[in-house]
Enzyme design. Structure first.
Site, PDB file in Angstrom:
ATOM      1  CE  LYS A 111      -6.273   6.923  -2.827  1.00 43.29           C
ATOM      2  NZ  LYS A 111      -6.139   7.751  -1.638  1.00 43.29           N
TER       3      LYS A 111
ATOM      4  CD  GLU B  20       6.606  -2.380  -3.568  1.00 47.89           C
ATOM      5  OE1 GLU B  20       5.997  -1.566  -4.308  1.00 47.89           O
ATOM      6  OE2 GLU B  20       7.335  -2.023  -2.626  1.00 47.89           O
TER       7      GLU B  20
ATOM      8  N   GLY C 207      -5.207   5.018   1.497  1.00 52.18           N
ATOM      9  CA  GLY C 207      -4.860   3.600   1.333  1.00 52.18           C
ATOM     10  C   GLY C 207      -5.040   2.807   2.617  1.00 52.18           C
ATOM     11  NE  ARG C 208      -2.138   6.518   6.927  1.00 53.88           N
ATOM     12  CZ  ARG C 208      -1.677   7.313   5.965  1.00 53.88           C
ATOM     13  NH1 ARG C 208      -1.300   6.794   4.812  1.00 53.88           N
ATOM     14  NH2 ARG C 208      -1.583   8.616   6.141  1.00 53.88           N
TER      15      ARG C 208
ATOM     16  CD  GLU D 142       1.591   4.679   4.702  1.00 52.42           C
ATOM     17  OE1 GLU D 142       0.398   4.572   4.396  1.00 52.42           O
ATOM     18  OE2 GLU D 142       2.495   4.041   4.126  1.00 52.42           O
TER      19      GLU D 142
ATOM     20  CG  HIS E 191       6.501 -18.411  25.974  1.00 52.53           C
ATOM     21  ND1 HIS E 191       6.876 -19.116  27.092  1.00 52.53           N
ATOM     22  CD2 HIS E 191       5.154 -18.339  25.999  1.00 52.53           C
ATOM     23  CE1 HIS E 191       5.793 -19.489  27.753  1.00 52.53           C
ATOM     24  NE2 HIS E 191       4.725 -19.034  27.118  1.00 52.53           N
TER      25      HIS E 191
ATOM     26  CE  LYS F 146       5.817   4.330  -2.747  1.00 59.18           C
ATOM     27  NZ  LYS F 146       4.471   4.838  -3.007  1.00 59.18           N
TER      28      LYS F 146
HETATM   29  O1  F6P Z   1       3.906   3.338  -0.163  1.00 63.14           O
HETATM   30  C1  F6P Z   1       2.858   3.729   0.656  1.00 63.14           C
HETATM   31  C2  F6P Z   1       1.519   3.495   0.036  1.00 63.14           C
HETATM   32  O2  F6P Z   1       1.178   4.580  -0.762  1.00 63.14           O
HETATM   33  C3  F6P Z   1       0.471   3.259   1.103  1.00 63.14           C
HETATM   34  O3  F6P Z   1      -0.008   4.413   1.658  1.00 63.14           O
HETATM   35  C4  F6P Z   1      -0.525   2.458   0.361  1.00 63.14           C
HETATM   36  O4  F6P Z   1      -1.407   1.813   1.208  1.00 63.14           O
HETATM   37  C5  F6P Z   1       0.379   1.534  -0.400  1.00 63.14           C
HETATM   38  O5  F6P Z   1       1.483   2.333  -0.759  1.00 63.14           O
HETATM   39  C6  F6P Z   1      -0.213   0.880  -1.604  1.00 63.14           C
HETATM   40  O6  F6P Z   1      -0.637   1.818  -2.541  1.00 63.14           O
HETATM   41  P1  F6P Z   1      -1.601   1.413  -3.714  1.00 63.14           P
HETATM   42  O7  F6P Z   1      -2.873   0.905  -3.104  1.00 63.14           O
HETATM   43  O8  F6P Z   1      -1.817   2.664  -4.501  1.00 63.14           O
HETATM   44  O9  F6P Z   1      -0.941   0.346  -4.529  1.00 63.14           O
END
Ligand code: F6P
Length: 524
Positions: A208, A214, A265-266, A351, A382, A494
């Site tokens: 987003k 990452e 995002g979610r 979240e 199990h 972060k």
């Molecule tokens: O770290 C949390 C978050 O902001 C989530 O809410 C989001 O889904 C995820 O990181 C990834 O964010 P982005 O889509 O901006 O890379």
């Protein structure tokens, strides 16, 4: 929008009394003997989903008090504010309109605040972007030269699409392998790259913000690998799914699909972030997926609270968390295809509602999000079902069962019957228990569960099931008076990681606590 925090309503006090008088010692077995119509009274048909709530610790009295609580908290006004496009995400000053992503152009419902939030424009932009994204998905599906699609994203840019692609495997095109890389752990990307050839790979960089460490680290490494392997046509082999198209262009990606800040995002798998799903199941399948979710939106938006499934589930969550004090919920999809369902729901609920202050930033004197956890059935049986049946804590379980298997019954005779027998048996065993004079063999029973039943796992039913969960999380968040749409709690770690990373090189431990300093030195 008029809303009142739950603990300031008369219903809250009445629910406390109700819990002390009858809730604390409520016995499911007695409730069924008293009321032969309990199943009918406490089950609910919603679009694509049938829900049996009757094995929960509720009765007519607690139900009506919970509904009174919802009304006194202004739940309907809060729901209507979301559907009207008001900026209900106050800490980020944003509207929350993921429902608009699945609002077909033919929808009868037109959000009220068109003038204020330009929802009419937004709807047109949504449709144009969806069409472009689906055309692209069809192009990729038809392109025999592309065999592997790698989605690089994390959190909402990974969990939803990954869960849905796995869930809809039966509907997926045969010629494409879809991989998901999320972790900054290079072993994950390296493991996928080993399987790929640059000329037959399409990388989707899903973010987003287009700033997440990452995703950016993985995307840079993927691009470096692609170029080192002789790949040069970035426009053909990389696409970006983002609200930050400018950053994607700076990165060197020109094939982009955008979305908007009013999509959390979610909640983003309905947007361009859903491209891997569209590549898997095609444009028509993706539209069915949206249509299933839209049907659930309409149910949530229009059904009376008494017969509104997201409302009933959300209120049950409040009842369990704040009155019974249950701190977790176990998620048990009896479907291997739904194996990422628990992980997906963890982000959606924890979240959204893992917050300790109200909308005005004031500390809350009651608990909010439970811990969600689980594995698909029958595997969980199990592993940890021992604890669910005989442990010291009561954990409500949410089963998902699917009536018709994806495989033909004649191909694998007996499997699906055994699977369904197990899910029914577990719900039954949790409730009935089995008294035994030997404590080791005694099952106390009276352990609650909810049973969600789908006819088949299809794009439409999955869409509806997801939207059901989104709205149920909205309901408990609205009752608690929190902002379910921000996520400040992920920021601190972060920032600290950015400070620590160079110290791993330099060895500088100044200003660090003893534990972090000690571990850092060991890790160098
Ligand atoms: O770290 C949390 C978050 O902001 C989530 O809410 C989001 O889904 C995820 O990181 C990834 O964010 P982005 O889509 O901006 O890379």
């Amino acid at each position: 929008m008029k809303s009142v925090r739950c603990d300031r309503t008369p219903a809250w006090g009445e629910l406390k009394t109700c819990f002390e008088v009858s809730g604390r010692h409520f016995d499911l077995r007695e409730a069924f003997s008293r009321d032969p119509r309990r199943f009918e009274a406490l089950s609910q048909e919603a679009p694509h989903v049938f829900a049996d709530l009757s094995k929960n610790l509720i009765d007519a009295n607690s139900q009506s008090l919970l509904l009174a609580l919802a009304r006194q908290c202004g739940l309907e006004a809060q729901r209507d504010a979301m559907f009207a496009g008001e900026r209900i995400n106050r800490t980020e000053n944003r509207a929350v309109m993921h429902f608009l992503l699945r609002n077909p152009p033919s929808a009868q419902y037109v959000p009220a605040q068109v003038a204020i939030n330009k929802i009419a424009d937004a709807q047109a932009e949504v449709e144009a972007t969806l069409n472009a994204m689906l055309d692209y998905a069809e192009q990729v599906r038809a392109d025999a030269g592309i065999t592997d699609i790698v989605n690089i994203g994390i959190g909402g840019s990974d969990l939803g699409p990954q869960m849905a692609v796995l869930a809809l495997g039966e509907f997926a095109t045969a010629g494409k392998r879809i991989h998901f890389v999320s972790n900054i752990d290079g072993d994950e990307l390296a493991g996928v790259l080993r399987l790929l050839k640059p000329e037959s790979t399409l990388f989707l960089v899903a973010s987003k913000t287009f700033t997440t460490t990452e995703t950016m680290t993985n995307a840079h490494s993927a691009k470096a690998w692609f170029e080192a392997q002789g790949g040069h046509d970035i426009a053909r082999h990389f696409a970006a799914l983002t609200t930050n198209v400018a950053a994607a262009n700076d990165f060197g990606i020109t094939t982009t699909f955008g979305f908007w800040d009013w999509v959390g995002g979610r909640y983003s798998l309905w947007s361009a972030i859903g491209l891997p799903i569209a590549i898997a199941i095609g444009a028509a399948g993706f539209r069915d997926f949206l249509a299933g979710a839209h049907a659930m939106d309409e149910h949530f938006r229009t059904a009376e609270l008494e017969y509104n499934l997201p409302v009933r589930l959300g209120l049950l969550d409040v009842w369990y968390r704040n009155f019974h004090g249950f701190s977790s919920r176990s998620i048990a999809p009896y479907s291997s295809a739904l194996r990422r369902w628990p992980a997906y729901l963890q982000q959606l609920e924890m979240e959204s509602n893992g917050k300790r202050v109200d909308q005005d930033g004031q500390p809350l004197p009651f608990d909010t999000s439970p811990v969600l956890w689980g594995e698909p059935g029958t595997n969980g049986q199990h592993a940890y079902f021992q604890m669910l049946h005989q442990g010291t804590s009561v954990v409500p379980v949410e089963f998902v069962a699917i009536k018709q298997a994806a495989h033909a019954p004649d191909d694998l005779p007996g499997h699906h019957g055994k699977l369904l027998a197990n899910v029914l048996a577990q719900a039954q065993a949790l409730m009935h228990g089995k008294p035994d004079a030997d404590g080791h063999r005694d099952f106390p029973g009276n352990r609650p569960s909810t049973f969600l039943l789908l006819e088949r796992l299809t794009p439409a039913s999955l869409g509806a099931l997801i939207a059901l969960q989104e709205h149920r999380v909205f309901v408990s968040g609205a009752i608690w008076g929190i902002n379910s749409f921000d996520q400040w709690g992920v920021e601190l770690g972060k920032v600290l990681a950015k400070d620590i990373e160079p110290r791993l090189q330099s060895g500088d431990i100044s200003g660090l606590d003893g534990s972090t300093a000690g571990l850092l030195q060991r890790l160098r």
